[in-house]
Design a protein around this motif. Structure first.
Motif, PDB file in Angstrom:
ATOM      1  N   LEU B 445      -0.915   5.930   0.320  1.00 63.79           N
ATOM      2  CA  LEU B 445      -0.715   5.169  -0.921  1.00 63.79           C
ATOM      3  C   LEU B 445      -0.539   6.109  -2.114  1.00 63.79           C
ATOM      4  CD1 LEU B 445      -3.363   2.315  -0.420  1.00 63.79           C
ATOM      5  CD2 LEU B 445      -0.874   2.184  -0.084  1.00 63.79           C
ATOM      6  N   VAL B 446      -1.354   7.143  -2.173  1.00 58.55           N
ATOM      7  CA  VAL B 446      -1.250   8.092  -3.284  1.00 58.55           C
ATOM      8  C   VAL B 446       0.128   8.780  -3.261  1.00 58.55           C
ATOM      9  CG1 VAL B 446      -2.154  10.268  -4.222  1.00 58.55           C
ATOM     10  CG2 VAL B 446      -3.729   8.451  -3.514  1.00 58.55           C
ATOM     11  N   LYS B 447       0.531   9.172  -2.059  1.00 56.14           N
ATOM     12  CA  LYS B 447       1.867   9.780  -1.952  1.00 56.14           C
ATOM     13  C   LYS B 447       2.946   8.819  -2.430  1.00 56.14           C
ATOM     14  CE  LYS B 447       1.327  13.097   1.790  1.00 56.14           C
ATOM     15  NZ  LYS B 447       1.473  13.243   3.238  1.00 56.14           N
ATOM     16  N   SER B 448       2.799   7.558  -2.082  1.00 54.41           N
ATOM     17  CA  SER B 448       3.791   6.570  -2.497  1.00 54.41           C
ATOM     18  C   SER B 448       3.828   6.452  -4.012  1.00 54.41           C
ATOM     19  CB  SER B 448       3.467   5.202  -1.881  1.00 54.41           C
ATOM     20  OG  SER B 448       3.461   5.296  -0.476  1.00 54.41           O
ATOM     21  N   ILE B 449       2.675   6.433  -4.621  1.00 50.22           N
ATOM     22  CA  ILE B 449       2.645   6.324  -6.080  1.00 50.22           C
ATOM     23  C   ILE B 449       3.214   7.585  -6.726  1.00 50.22           C
ATOM     24  CG2 ILE B 449       1.046   6.304  -8.063  1.00 50.22           C
ATOM     25  CD1 ILE B 449      -0.420   4.050  -6.656  1.00 50.22           C
ATOM     26  N   GLU B 450       2.944   8.729  -6.129  1.00 51.38           N
ATOM     27  CA  GLU B 450       3.523   9.959  -6.656  1.00 51.38           C
ATOM     28  C   GLU B 450       5.055   9.919  -6.580  1.00 51.38           C
ATOM     29  OE1 GLU B 450      -0.272  12.958  -5.824  1.00 51.38           O
ATOM     30  OE2 GLU B 450       1.378  12.874  -4.380  1.00 51.38           O
ATOM     31  N   MET B 451       5.570   9.280  -5.534  1.00 52.88           N
ATOM     32  CA  MET B 451       7.029   9.122  -5.459  1.00 52.88           C
ATOM     33  C   MET B 451       7.530   8.286  -6.633  1.00 52.88           C
ATOM     34  SD  MET B 451       7.533   8.511  -1.362  1.00 52.88           S
ATOM     35  CE  MET B 451       9.233   7.977  -1.443  1.00 52.88           C
ATOM     36  N   ASN B 454       7.514  10.196  -9.718  1.00 50.31           N
ATOM     37  CA  ASN B 454       8.605  11.167  -9.740  1.00 50.31           C
ATOM     38  C   ASN B 454       9.979  10.503  -9.726  1.00 50.31           C
ATOM     39  OD1 ASN B 454       6.710  13.225  -9.740  1.00 50.31           O
ATOM     40  ND2 ASN B 454       6.614  13.256  -7.493  1.00 50.31           N
ATOM     41  N   GLY B 455      10.009   9.205 -10.008  1.00 48.95           N
ATOM     42  CA  GLY B 455      11.284   8.508 -10.111  1.00 48.95           C
ATOM     43  C   GLY B 455      11.986   8.263  -8.787  1.00 48.95           C
ATOM     44  N   LYS B 458      12.983   4.298  -5.039  1.00 48.24           N
ATOM     45  CA  LYS B 458      13.944   3.785  -4.060  1.00 48.24           C
ATOM     46  C   LYS B 458      13.628   4.228  -2.647  1.00 48.24           C
ATOM     47  CE  LYS B 458      17.756   3.796  -7.245  1.00 48.24           C
ATOM     48  NZ  LYS B 458      18.731   4.808  -7.656  1.00 48.24           N
ATOM     49  N   ASN B 459      12.936   5.366  -2.542  1.00 47.76           N
ATOM     50  CA  ASN B 459      12.626   5.884  -1.210  1.00 47.76           C
ATOM     51  C   ASN B 459      11.390   5.243  -0.564  1.00 47.76           C
ATOM     52  OD1 ASN B 459      14.690   7.524  -1.935  1.00 47.76           O
ATOM     53  ND2 ASN B 459      13.471   9.408  -2.095  1.00 47.76           N
ATOM     54  N   LEU B 460      10.740   4.353  -1.318  1.00 47.57           N
ATOM     55  CA  LEU B 460       9.537   3.722  -0.771  1.00 47.57           C
ATOM     56  C   LEU B 460       9.890   2.832   0.407  1.00 47.57           C
ATOM     57  CD1 LEU B 460       7.719   2.549  -4.033  1.00 47.57           C
ATOM     58  CD2 LEU B 460       7.054   4.461  -2.554  1.00 47.57           C
ATOM     59  N   ALA B 468       5.718  -0.448  -6.890  1.00 41.87           N
ATOM     60  CA  ALA B 468       6.596  -0.116  -8.008  1.00 41.87           C
ATOM     61  C   ALA B 468       7.034  -1.350  -8.794  1.00 41.87           C
ATOM     62  CB  ALA B 468       7.829   0.617  -7.480  1.00 41.87           C
ATOM     63  N   ALA B 469       6.599  -2.536  -8.348  1.00 43.83           N
ATOM     64  CA  ALA B 469       7.074  -3.767  -8.976  1.00 43.83           C
ATOM     65  C   ALA B 469       6.382  -4.006 -10.315  1.00 43.83           C
ATOM     66  CB  ALA B 469       6.841  -4.948  -8.044  1.00 43.83           C
ATOM     67  N   ASN B 470       7.003  -4.852 -11.116  1.00 47.40           N
ATOM     68  CA  ASN B 470       6.379  -5.252 -12.366  1.00 47.40           C
ATOM     69  C   ASN B 470       5.548  -6.505 -12.156  1.00 47.40           C
ATOM     70  OD1 ASN B 470       7.585  -3.236 -13.971  1.00 47.40           O
ATOM     71  ND2 ASN B 470       9.525  -4.400 -13.852  1.00 47.40           N
ATOM     72  N   GLU B 471       4.609  -6.700 -13.072  1.00 52.71           N
ATOM     73  CA  GLU B 471       3.827  -7.929 -12.995  1.00 52.71           C
ATOM     74  C   GLU B 471       4.695  -9.107 -13.391  1.00 52.71           C
ATOM     75  OE1 GLU B 471       0.382  -7.258 -15.401  1.00 52.71           O
ATOM     76  OE2 GLU B 471       0.257  -5.258 -14.501  1.00 52.71           O
TER      77      GLU B 471
END
Lengths: 661, 661
Positions: B445-451, B454-455, B458-460, B468-471
């Motif tokens: 999860l942390v790696k995913s958030i770091e992605m 880092n912009g 899309k690679n998630l 990465a979604a908005n509320e």
């Protein structure tokens, strides 16, 4: 300072003990209420350890049920002889303590004799009846039990089916079990050991049922120990735990006892079949309240057992790495491990403090009742109902977390934690099932709120006064009492929410019973919050009363773990009160408090002063020399008596040989 | 509709079954993935029930460990002969099912042979090695186990101490257990039954340690079954549960095996002491992932066992009154009882659906890996780590609540629920301790958030895209997917909170390990929420795919129990999103959904189609004739073989007689 250090100990444990900031004997005095009581525990442990015939003949987990009962009987008989030289026979605490030390927690054939057989004779028997049976029981000329619950009937006393019909012609009661569900079921020591029992049966005189009453009933021949004609009796089979006890079943078929065997101090049946009812209807309550009032401390000690094991083991078990890659770290250094264990340490202290406080309240109640004042009965009944329920539940959770915190070895019976769990968790069910108990407390809360609604707030007892209070600003920097206010807010708003739900359903035309039922989950939540508030409040008061400054310092650290953990745990109920910044503050405070308590963790569990004999855990040994003793323990298990089992010679070997053809 | 109704059943249960709105066989087809699989289960149960030698020789709770192992060996040997006629030998599902049906859940001496001994030979042995051992193992000419864990070493593979030192002169490996903590400890079937084992030991060649590798090791003489010289082996003693299995210890003292006994498909040691490393470092992962991917369904079924017992018994157990004072009500009519049981029914369904989905994902992964695509490994590894952890924990809670919902009789081994609990709860510890597992998922999860930071959103992968979604606004009236959004909000905000905490600590100069440690409680919370989101999402999708409208209707009702209960349960995480009015709405919706599901409760557990033999519970019998059978069960327990126990003649009677003097 830590009094548990000895040469030859595992250095990892010694290191922990040296880091403690307080004297463990002084802490034990605070835990057990006085220096004298704490010291008596140490002395008794010490004395018992020097008597070879009182030692376990082998580890309990290696015994069959029959062996456990045999061992418990052996030790009971020896204790009956040695007790006068070992303990103060008038001290209930010492009596309980030495039995737990010597026999352990899995029950034994005489466990109910003192606590449930003798008291009814003493409180409900006439003077004449006491003269006849009390001495015999106390000297253990007879062994007794208490038979109330039936196969189909637990909490609802009104539904009991066993009958005691008065036969005026012979001046006898005729006992009968009219259905299969009316078999007495569960009473401890009934199955194999007891030869007498108090039996609760519906009193029937002239075809009129006067409801449940207590009778003194002989079950077995005093010479042969065989069941008497008309009696069906036996053991109900293995249980989740308590397998050293012979819980039993009991059926009657036209079994006759003399009129004089009904315990008649309160209710009476006269020779001509007249019935005299008792002065108070609720006189029987006090026995239940007594047992429940003892449960908080008892459960707190079960939790203390499990934590002693888990915390010590976590200080010698090394796994994984932090910065230093050359040596694995103690698992106690992981935040997740601390978070699993330290809030439970705080709860164990809280439960024990709260438990002894409740026992004091009960003793006070007894004096009041003897002076004709029964007004406190409802309060204490409500309090102990909730307390029993919350404490047993949280104790169970805490013990299981402690077991899992020991990794794989926690699962071995060598840890003994699963046995502690089995015994402790029984408390969720016995002495009043937890949901039923919570709903009893809820009745009291609803009544209290109705008083407020009717403008009678002034009449509220001190324990429920907060239900009428107004909300106030919270300043968390002001210390524990602010956290108490947070809890008051949560308990108050939930009590009102549940009560209003009940009232709304009532007003919509629903019957009282259905409205109550449909509000019941919300009501149980109110009861839990009320009880947790009481526990926290008692903890805060108790810490406030401690004089020794070093002890007080560490207890405040422990209290900080408690209040932050508990408030986070009920976070959903305080949404309206605390801002998310305040919640963050509490959360961070919790993590800080875990670190603060870390150096004292082992000393805090050492302070419970549970001897190795009482702990019965290879993982929890005082000396921390766990691995060599695990190996020794395993090698001595019955399955290792032979290298090649019958399962192999009889089945597996032939199977393999055949496959080779 | 409900296919479980038979003449002679307890009318209270029949009444429940008649109130069901769907066909239980159709529901079973949905549960087990196809009509065929569900039907095969029924057919196998039916076939087994007709074979007298496969029946339990007595109830499991009455057996000693040695008897349990004997019984398991007896049945294993018979099954080895009968299996081809009873099941499709290529079906893993049917193999597991029939063993559970015939032998039960307490383990048996061959349980690990198929699942942990044969697979490493098949996947890590060379063609030559497979030729040599695979057939022998499959025919059961030998019995094997898998020895990895050591007395002092669990999750941290790097710390294993057992050594296999290559002796170039004799072309042998010399196995040694250099310390007490290096003893192999825990492997199932190792203690008494297995004569061969896969042993994980540090490969040492030319004084260089190449880390843990698998070796094929003969432990016992194939004729005498005696341990071979240089081998110390035995049983590790009784456990919380699984006492039909002989988990063992194993030590080596200069024990020599040929070079060819190292499993060399991936790593190799050449005759001249050359070492060839494996192509992928993580190739060993897939075994762990396989076992973990099966755990969700397996645990869901344990929960299903406990609920079948508790729900059926709650429909025949009557206690207390609602409006009608003339007859006690079924305890299943109490809201508190429904609240204890129904959300667990929903979870059991959710776990099973989710479990079968995960197995499908694993099977897909295997195909991908064979095609050289290992990209999905990390995803599935993370998913199964979290799933294993959440499901085992919630299953344990649910089973214990089911047991307590049975009142006192739940505590009797006649309910068998405590045994189910003991077996299921082991899953919190084995195959990766839950906290460790949650932290593995947290890394992902942390790696995913770091992605995202880092912009690279899309690679998630699809499972973490919500991070990465908005509320968005929540409109609860729009159905389950809105609840999913609530959960996404909770999981997302917690994942960010935990990651930011970790990063902040890092930025303050703390080492990575310490920062991780101090954020770890928050990280485990993020992992739990992520996993629960996945479970809910899978449940929603699964229900959406059901075609049969009657089945779909009741599954939607069950889903409503699930989504409302789960959102209430994580309420503290959605404070920022939902108003208190919305929370009230959900709460009320939960109570309504409990009432809605009530008439189908028994049919929902009947649909698991667990036979009486497999259930092994007097309380949970299909026919509901509980009380007479409880009595029968109790009378047959070993303690009732004699009326007067040795404990009485030897100790209690002499004590009483002496007191009379």
């Amino acid at each position: 300072m830590n009094q548990s250090i000895k040469p030859g100990d595992n250095p990892d444990l010694t290191e922990e003990r040296l880091s403690g900031t307080f004297d463990t004997n002084s802490m034990a005095a605070v835990i057990y209420g006085s220096d004298k009581l704490a010291q008596r525990r140490r002395e008794i442990s010490e004395a018992v350890s020097r008597i070879p015939e009182l030692q376990d003949s082998k580890p309990c987990p290696f015994m069959t049920r029959e062996e456990k009962i045999l061992e418990g009987s052996r030790k009971s008989a020896i204790l009956n002889r040695l007790l006068p030289g070992l303990i103060d026979l008038d001290s209930f605490e010492e009596t309980v303590f030495i039995h737990q030390e010597v026999i352990g927690i899995e029950g034994h054939p005489l466990a109910l004799h003192e606590s449930l057989f003798i008291p009814p004779i003493a409180t409900q028997g006439t003077d004449e009846q006491q003269k006849k049976w009390l001495g015999r029981a106390q000297r253990r000329e007879i062994i007794g039990c208490y038979a109330q619950t039936e196969l189909g009937h637990g909490s609802n006393l009104r539904a009991l089916e066993t009958t005691a019909t008065f036969d005026i012609s012979s001046q006898e009661f005729i006992l009968n079990s009219p259905t299969i569900t009316s078999l007495k079921w569960w009473p401890g020591a009934l199955g194999k050991s007891a030869n007498w029992s108090i039996v609760i049966a519906n009193l029937i005189v002239h075809d009129k049922n006067h409801g449940p009453h207590p009778f003194m009933v002989q079950l077995r021949d005093e010479k042969s120990h065989e069941p008497l004609p008309g009696i069906t009796v036996g053991d109900i089979g293995p249980k989740m735990a308590f397998n050293g006890a012979d819980n039993g079943f009991l059926g009657f078929e036209n079994y006759r006892i003399p009129r004089e065997n009904m315990l008649m101090r309160h209710s009476k049946v006269t020779p001509d079949g007249g019935y005299i009812r008792p002065p108070h209807a609720k006189i029987g309550y006090s026995g239940m309240v007594r047992v429940r009032s003892r449960m908080a401390a008892e459960q707190g000690l079960f939790l203390a057992h499990a934590l002693t094991i888990a915390v010590r083991y976590s200080a010698i078990r090394r796994q994984g790495y932090l910065e230093d890659r050359s040596r694995e770290v103690k698992v106690l250094d992981y935040q997740t491990q601390q978070h699993r264990l330290f809030p439970s340490i705080a709860r164990a202290y809280a439960f024990i403090f709260c438990g002894f406080e409740t026992i004091r309240l009960y003793d006070q109640l007894l004096i009041d009742v003897q002076n004709g004042n029964t007004s406190g009965m409802a309060d204490l009944h409500a309090l102990t109902s909730g307390l029993k329920s919350v404490v047993t539940h949280q104790t169970g959770e805490g013990i299981e977390q402690a077991r899992m915190a020991c990794g794989g070895h926690g699962y071995s019976m060598a840890s003994y934690i699963s046995e502690i769990y089995g015994v402790a968790i029984g408390g969720c069910t016995y002495e009043g099932e937890n949901m039923v108990m919570l709903l009893q407390l809820a009745r009291y809360l609803v009544k209290s709120i109705e008083m407020i609604q009717n403008g009678k707030s002034k009449n509220l007892g001190p324990m429920v006064a907060y239900l009428a209070a107004n909300e106030s600003e919270i300043d968390l920097n002001l210390g524990p009492n602010e956290y108490l206010k947070v809890f008051q807010y949560a308990a108050r708003s939930q009590a009102w929410r549940a009560t209003e739900k009940f009232q709304k359903l009532r007003n919509s035309g629903m019957s009282k019973e259905q409205a109550w039922n449909q509000a019941s989950v919300e009501l149980t939540r109110a009861s839990r919050l009320h009880t947790r508030l009481y526990i926290m409040s008692t903890f805060i008061n108790h810490v406030g009363s401690v004089v020794d400054q070093k002890i007080k310092k560490v207890l405040i650290d422990l209290l900080n773990v408690h209040i932050t953990y508990e408030v986070m745990d009920i976070g959903i109920y305080v949404q309206g009160l605390l801002s998310s910044d305040q919640m963050d503050l509490i959360r961070n405070q919790l993590y800080v408090s875990l670190e603060t308590i870390r150096p004292n963790a082992v000393s805090l569990v050492d302070s419970f002063q549970i001897s190795d004999m009482q702990l019965r855990s290879v993982l929890g040994r005082r000396d921390g020399n766990v691995y060599e003793n695990l190996f020794k323990w395993a090698k001595s298990c019955p399955l290792n008596d032979k290298d090649v089992l019958e399962s192999v010679t009889k089945y597996l070997k032939p199977m393999m040989d055949k496959s080779k053809l």
